[in-house]
Design a protein around this motif. Structure first.
Motif, PDB file in Angstrom:
ATOM      1  N   ASP A 111       0.880  -1.300  -0.013  1.00 42.27           N
ATOM      2  CA  ASP A 111       0.078   0.034  -0.028  1.00 42.27           C
ATOM      3  C   ASP A 111       0.789   1.224  -0.017  1.00 42.27           C
ATOM      4  O   ASP A 111       0.294   2.389   0.054  1.00 42.27           O
ATOM      5  CB  ASP A 111      -0.936   0.110   1.193  1.00 42.27           C
TER       6      ASP A 111
ATOM      7  N   LYS B 171      -4.971   4.097   0.174  1.00 41.45           N
ATOM      8  CA  LYS B 171      -6.150   3.945   1.299  1.00 41.45           C
ATOM      9  C   LYS B 171      -7.326   3.448   0.531  1.00 41.45           C
ATOM     10  O   LYS B 171      -8.135   4.116  -0.209  1.00 41.45           O
ATOM     11  CB  LYS B 171      -6.156   5.454   1.668  1.00 41.45           C
TER      12      LYS B 171
ATOM     13  N   ARG C 201      -3.927   4.045   7.951  1.00 39.98           N
ATOM     14  CA  ARG C 201      -3.870   5.079   6.635  1.00 39.98           C
ATOM     15  C   ARG C 201      -5.435   4.340   6.129  1.00 39.98           C
ATOM     16  O   ARG C 201      -6.031   5.276   5.331  1.00 39.98           O
ATOM     17  CB  ARG C 201      -2.913   4.814   5.663  1.00 39.98           C
ATOM     18  N   HIS C 202      -5.908   3.276   6.176  1.00 44.80           N
ATOM     19  CA  HIS C 202      -7.037   2.751   5.547  1.00 44.80           C
ATOM     20  C   HIS C 202      -8.206   3.054   6.226  1.00 44.80           C
ATOM     21  O   HIS C 202      -9.524   2.980   5.459  1.00 44.80           O
ATOM     22  CB  HIS C 202      -6.897   1.107   5.387  1.00 44.80           C
TER      23      HIS C 202
ATOM     24  N   GLU D 144      -8.915   5.781   6.857  1.00 42.25           N
ATOM     25  CA  GLU D 144      -9.328   7.423   6.635  1.00 42.25           C
ATOM     26  C   GLU D 144     -10.418   7.562   5.612  1.00 42.25           C
ATOM     27  O   GLU D 144     -10.845   8.653   5.541  1.00 42.25           O
ATOM     28  CB  GLU D 144      -7.952   8.293   6.065  1.00 42.25           C
ATOM     29  N   ARG D 145     -10.764   6.725   4.740  1.00 40.85           N
ATOM     30  CA  ARG D 145     -11.479   6.762   3.717  1.00 40.85           C
ATOM     31  C   ARG D 145     -12.908   6.541   4.104  1.00 40.85           C
ATOM     32  O   ARG D 145     -13.996   6.555   3.744  1.00 40.85           O
ATOM     33  CB  ARG D 145     -11.293   6.253   2.557  1.00 40.85           C
TER      34      ARG D 145
END
Length: 437
Positions: free
Chosen positions: A6, A158, A234-235, A237-238
């Motif tokens: 990623d 992400k 980080r993943h 965040e969406r």
């Protein structure tokens, strides 16, 4: 080795423009033929395009350099060189592109088929047909092609999911995803069974559907890189809704309420905006002994942390193994998604400004002067170096034109002010010449 990647660092270089040509008409019965050299073709751009079939940045592990082709040189009879084809590089949905040197976000690629030019090709050099004037009807001047843009980039994936499952390792996140969707995540009775994000499509009984992501378990200090750290964070965040999964049976001797506070502290420490997302507390493993008593204690402790006017987060007791309470959880999640808008990932200060100012800036110097240990004067600067690269050094007229451009930029005067004397050596890149006062 995991096939999920990623993050990646790559370099991209757009194509150089083709060189312009010096040529003259020499046909029989054409008196005073004049110049006939054509322009060079445009260099190819490097363009990122979103491909919904990709799920990882693994393609960038071994292929880290991307270079577009150069434009063709100009030809006789005033014919332009052919422009180079653009280089398209496929990236997965949810890829954020940053400039490695400035740290600024160039673009956030989230829609299938979305394109973004990360490096622009140089324009073709002008042929001598462009420089004909009444005073000089037969110029032997042509430009070299303009260099293409070159950049070092950082790619960060992400994942795109509506709902994210968070919680300590072994609280049952993977089991929950496998039960409510067709996803087949790895499940085991040990910590960090999940080492990469897993995604599943969830459909409720009412016909609504959404994407759920099972993300690697968090531990204390994750925002500083402990455990899987930022590889997970980080993943989230969406996502628009967070399902906070808690082992209400306390089977590993941890306190459920302390687990709840620790995970939220990690989310807040990593990115304060994550706490803006609505949370649903999923009290899992309610089929285990002591779970009911622990849930009662958990609710009492949670109520103490909130004022009487604050709305407590929703709590859904479930058992993924026994398939208990899942329908109510999914319906509530779907309803919450319908009432939750997308969250802004980046401030304007994070994004690189694409607007270019072409006006005159008196404080901006088009060149810099320094001096090497061997007493050579060194000229540098983006504008000056671009003029030099586009100068055809094999033609005397081109060299004279470049000398006039330097004089017009004030290079001669600046060298005199710095103490340059007749016969001193001046260097631009690897090219050296004598200063003539």
């Amino acid at each position: 080795m995991s096939m999920f990647l990623d993050t990646a660092k790559i370099s991209v270089k757009a194509g150089r423009g083709g060189d312009g040509m010096v040529a003259f008409r020499r046909e029989k019965y054409v008196p005073d033929g004049g110049p006939w050299g054509g322009d060079g073709g445009r260099g190819g751009n490097v363009i990122f395009v979103v491909d919904e079939g990709l799920r990882t940045l693994m393609d960038f592990r071994y292929n880290r350099k991307f270079k577009a082709k150069d434009g063709e040189k100009g030809m006789t009879k005033g014919m332009h060189g052919k422009g180079a084809q653009d280089l398209y590089v496929k990236v997965p949905q949810g890829t954020t592109v940053r400039d490695a040197e400035t740290g600024k976000v160039l673009t956030d690629l989230i829609e299938n088929g979305q394109e973004f030019v990360v490096a622009r090709g140089g324009r073709g050099g002008r042929g001598n047909i462009r420089f004909a004037t009444p005073r000089n009807p037969a110029p032997e001047i042509a430009e070299n092609g303009e260099p293409g843009e070159e950049r070092q980039l950082e790619l960060e994936l992400k994942i795109l999911a509506d709902v994210g499952l968070v919680g300590f390792p072994s609280v049952g996140k993977s089991t929950l995803l496998s039960v409510v969707s067709a996803a087949k995540p790895k499940i085991g009775a040990y910590h960090f069974t999940t080492i990469v994000p897993n995604i599943g499509m969830v459909r409720t009984k009412s016909g609504e559907s959404f994407v759920m992501a099972d993300l690697p378990g968090l531990i204390e200090g994750a925002h500083q890189g402990v455990g899987l750290g930022t590889q997970f964070l980080r993943h989230i965040e969406r996502t628009r809704v967070i399902l906070h999964v808690i082992d209400m049976s306390a089977s590993e001797g941890r306190d459920p309420f302390e687990d709840y506070k620790t995970i939220n502290n990690e989310l807040e420490s990593y990115n304060l905006r994550l706490m803006e997302r609505p949370q649903i507390i999923v009290a899992n493993k309610m089929d285990m002994p002591e779970s009911q008593e622990n849930l009662k204690t958990f609710k009492e402790q949670l109520a103490k942390d909130y004022d009487e006017f604050d709305e407590l987060p929703m709590i859904f007791p479930i058992s993924s193994i026994a398939h208990q309470g899942l329908e109510n959880l999914l319906e509530a999640t779907s309803e919450l998604l319908d009432n939750t808008d997308e969250f802004l990932l980046y401030d304007e200060s994070d994004m690189q400004d694409d607007e270019v100012y072409y006006g005159f800036n008196p404080d901006e110097r088009p060149f810099d002067i320094s001096r090497d240990d061997d007493a050579t004067w060194v000229l540098s600067g983006e504008k000056l170096e671009k003029l030099f690269v586009m100068t055809n050094l094999e033609r005397d007229e081109s060299l004279m034109k470049f000398a006039r451009q330097l004089r017009g930029m004030g290079v001669d005067d600046a060298l005199r002010q710095r103490g340059a004397k007749d016969g001193d050596i001046v260097r631009i890149g690897n090219f050296e010449f004598e200063f003539v006062d």
